[in-house]
Write a protein that holds these residues in place. Sequence first.
Motif, PDB file in Angstrom:
ATOM      1  N   ASP A 258      11.632  69.933  31.515  1.00 33.49           N
ATOM      2  CA  ASP A 258      12.529  68.943  31.957  1.00 33.49           C
ATOM      3  C   ASP A 258      12.363  67.825  30.856  1.00 33.49           C
ATOM      4  O   ASP A 258      11.476  67.589  30.192  1.00 33.49           O
ATOM      5  CB  ASP A 258      12.431  68.335  33.200  1.00 33.49           C
ATOM      6  CG  ASP A 258      11.432  67.299  33.494  1.00 33.49           C
ATOM      7  OD1 ASP A 258      10.773  66.387  32.619  1.00 33.49           O
ATOM      8  OD2 ASP A 258      10.641  67.667  34.757  1.00 33.49           O
ATOM      9  N   THR A 259      13.470  67.010  30.787  1.00 30.82           N
ATOM     10  CA  THR A 259      13.641  65.716  29.695  1.00 30.82           C
ATOM     11  C   THR A 259      12.924  64.607  30.128  1.00 30.82           C
ATOM     12  O   THR A 259      12.805  63.714  29.360  1.00 30.82           O
ATOM     13  CB  THR A 259      15.253  65.723  29.399  1.00 30.82           C
ATOM     14  OG1 THR A 259      15.611  65.033  30.569  1.00 30.82           O
ATOM     15  CG2 THR A 259      15.813  67.021  28.937  1.00 30.82           C
ATOM     16  N   THR A 260      12.380  64.599  31.152  1.00 31.63           N
ATOM     17  CA  THR A 260      11.783  63.247  31.817  1.00 31.63           C
ATOM     18  C   THR A 260      10.964  62.325  30.670  1.00 31.63           C
ATOM     19  O   THR A 260       9.976  62.632  30.429  1.00 31.63           O
ATOM     20  CB  THR A 260      10.987  63.711  33.029  1.00 31.63           C
ATOM     21  OG1 THR A 260      11.634  64.494  34.028  1.00 31.63           O
ATOM     22  CG2 THR A 260      10.451  62.266  33.487  1.00 31.63           C
ATOM     23  N   MET A 261      11.739  61.267  30.335  1.00 30.44           N
ATOM     24  CA  MET A 261      11.051  60.131  29.541  1.00 30.44           C
ATOM     25  C   MET A 261      11.373  60.578  28.128  1.00 30.44           C
ATOM     26  O   MET A 261      10.883  59.981  27.231  1.00 30.44           O
ATOM     27  CB  MET A 261       9.667  59.581  29.926  1.00 30.44           C
ATOM     28  CG  MET A 261       9.898  59.113  31.407  1.00 30.44           C
ATOM     29  SD  MET A 261       8.342  58.198  31.654  1.00 30.44           S
ATOM     30  CE  MET A 261       8.360  56.767  30.879  1.00 30.44           C
ATOM     31  N   ALA A 262      11.274  61.721  27.687  1.00 32.88           N
ATOM     32  CA  ALA A 262      11.219  62.256  26.475  1.00 32.88           C
ATOM     33  C   ALA A 262      12.585  61.697  25.672  1.00 32.88           C
ATOM     34  O   ALA A 262      13.338  61.669  26.277  1.00 32.88           O
ATOM     35  CB  ALA A 262      11.184  63.749  26.123  1.00 32.88           C
ATOM     36  N   PHE A 263      12.422  61.452  24.391  1.00 32.71           N
ATOM     37  CA  PHE A 263      13.229  61.063  23.429  1.00 32.71           C
ATOM     38  C   PHE A 263      13.531  59.503  23.628  1.00 32.71           C
ATOM     39  O   PHE A 263      14.398  58.980  23.059  1.00 32.71           O
ATOM     40  CB  PHE A 263      14.353  61.867  23.422  1.00 32.71           C
ATOM     41  CG  PHE A 263      14.093  63.313  23.367  1.00 32.71           C
ATOM     42  CD1 PHE A 263      13.721  63.994  22.481  1.00 32.71           C
ATOM     43  CD2 PHE A 263      14.366  64.263  24.467  1.00 32.71           C
ATOM     44  CE1 PHE A 263      13.437  65.429  22.315  1.00 32.71           C
ATOM     45  CE2 PHE A 263      14.148  65.487  24.621  1.00 32.71           C
ATOM     46  CZ  PHE A 263      13.614  66.188  23.393  1.00 32.71           C
ATOM     47  N   THR A 264      13.224  58.944  24.715  1.00 32.59           N
ATOM     48  CA  THR A 264      13.428  57.468  24.929  1.00 32.59           C
ATOM     49  C   THR A 264      12.624  56.634  23.831  1.00 32.59           C
ATOM     50  O   THR A 264      11.599  57.128  23.541  1.00 32.59           O
ATOM     51  CB  THR A 264      13.234  56.946  26.207  1.00 32.59           C
ATOM     52  OG1 THR A 264      11.692  57.272  26.587  1.00 32.59           O
ATOM     53  CG2 THR A 264      13.911  57.972  27.424  1.00 32.59           C
ATOM     54  N   ASP A 265      13.206  55.494  23.783  1.00 33.19           N
ATOM     55  CA  ASP A 265      12.286  54.605  22.702  1.00 33.19           C
ATOM     56  C   ASP A 265      11.026  54.172  23.236  1.00 33.19           C
ATOM     57  O   ASP A 265      10.114  54.316  22.406  1.00 33.19           O
ATOM     58  CB  ASP A 265      13.264  53.203  22.663  1.00 33.19           C
ATOM     59  CG  ASP A 265      14.715  53.205  22.112  1.00 33.19           C
ATOM     60  OD1 ASP A 265      14.750  54.275  21.367  1.00 33.19           O
ATOM     61  OD2 ASP A 265      15.258  52.353  22.290  1.00 33.19           O
ATOM     62  N   PHE A 266      10.841  54.231  24.529  1.00 39.35           N
ATOM     63  CA  PHE A 266       9.451  54.004  25.209  1.00 39.35           C
ATOM     64  C   PHE A 266       8.528  55.203  24.578  1.00 39.35           C
ATOM     65  O   PHE A 266       7.331  55.015  24.308  1.00 39.35           O
ATOM     66  CB  PHE A 266       9.464  54.124  26.777  1.00 39.35           C
ATOM     67  CG  PHE A 266       8.328  53.795  27.301  1.00 39.35           C
ATOM     68  CD1 PHE A 266       7.902  52.365  27.259  1.00 39.35           C
ATOM     69  CD2 PHE A 266       7.624  54.974  27.876  1.00 39.35           C
ATOM     70  CE1 PHE A 266       6.580  52.057  28.544  1.00 39.35           C
ATOM     71  CE2 PHE A 266       6.253  54.444  28.794  1.00 39.35           C
ATOM     72  CZ  PHE A 266       5.830  53.398  28.888  1.00 39.35           C
ATOM     73  N   SER A 267       8.921  56.546  25.013  1.00 41.39           N
ATOM     74  CA  SER A 267       8.066  57.577  24.900  1.00 41.39           C
ATOM     75  C   SER A 267       8.015  57.960  23.338  1.00 41.39           C
ATOM     76  O   SER A 267       6.905  58.453  22.912  1.00 41.39           O
ATOM     77  CB  SER A 267       8.530  58.751  25.301  1.00 41.39           C
ATOM     78  OG  SER A 267       8.435  58.477  26.715  1.00 41.39           O
TER      79      SER A 267
END
Length: 373
Positions: A258-267
């Motif tokens: 699952d993509t949860t939080m992946a690829f976000t600026d934060f992560s």
Amino acid sequence: MSPRSSAATGSSVNVAESVESVESVVSAESLESAEAPEAAESAEAAEVQEFWRRLGLPGLVDVHTHFMPERVLRKVWDYFDGLGPLTGRVEWPITYRADEDERLAMIREFGVCAFTAMLYPHKPGMAQWLNGWAVDFARRTPDCLHTATLFPEPGVETYVRAAVDSGARVFKAHVQVGAYDPEDQLLDAVWGLLAEAGVPIVMHCGSGPSPGKHTGPGPVAGVLARHPRLRLVVAHMGMPEYEDFLDLAERYGEVRLDTTMAFTDFSEGLAPFPREALRRLADLGGRVLLGTDFPNIPYAYVHQLHALERLGMGDDWLRAVCYENGARLFGIGPCPSGIDPRPSGIDPRPTRGDPVQPGLPSPAHRVAHPSIG
């Protein structure tokens, strides 16, 4: 009336008018401040809706959202606020800190056709209680996939079987918070039970944002070696051991990410996804599922969608990740809102995953240690 009396009277009128004027301004400002968050929420909801409508989807399927007993969730938020070690002591403001009814209204306004109630224990004796709450929540929240959890303890097989029999459609396991080994013998029969029943389990098993004693791909590989048909959904793409978990997904046809939080600026600032691995991710497009961690995220919900879009994987990949793969995995029927989450050509029945050819990639209840979900 004396000039003095006249002046006093005029002053009185002026004061009264001033008070009325100030009250009007204060009242207007109070109304504006109350309306401002609602306007912002509506604007974001419109942006989320525009995203999935542009893709020709009926909405979103989000396999990683958190709903749990209110006092438990507030303990989770307290942990985030306290910059605990399990969050890597990183500042983590909760964007959607609101009561349950308000959070449900938000996620529905976003157009999420189906979501989950990811809940998890950190000690023995807690999982069964959480599962009892989850039965009631699923009953009163028809657009939530009935979620259950577990912990390696005597009786775990019994209450997991009871949860499956009561209609649980997905389980959550949190190796980091629970600080347990997925290969614990107490869980071996449970993995077999879930594999046989075809019920997916979303597992936080990667070492992000802070490693635990049993996090990482090793213990999970041991479980899959014994239960290769287990429908394991690796939370957060296995962050930060992305490529190790891609290896497992390529080896086992029922493993998903699952993509949860992946690829976000934060992560990306903490554990960037290796760009050389994007081709492998594209090849696994049929087994990548949208997850967001709503409401426990330090940014707007729509940012997760934009983060996926900017990968440049194309609209077909986005459609599969944001809706079709989840709808197929969970056999999702018509949305309670009246939206039918079954686009033409999509068979909503659960599948047994994509075939894998050897050597080839395939398409007492206080929370003391909550962390990233």
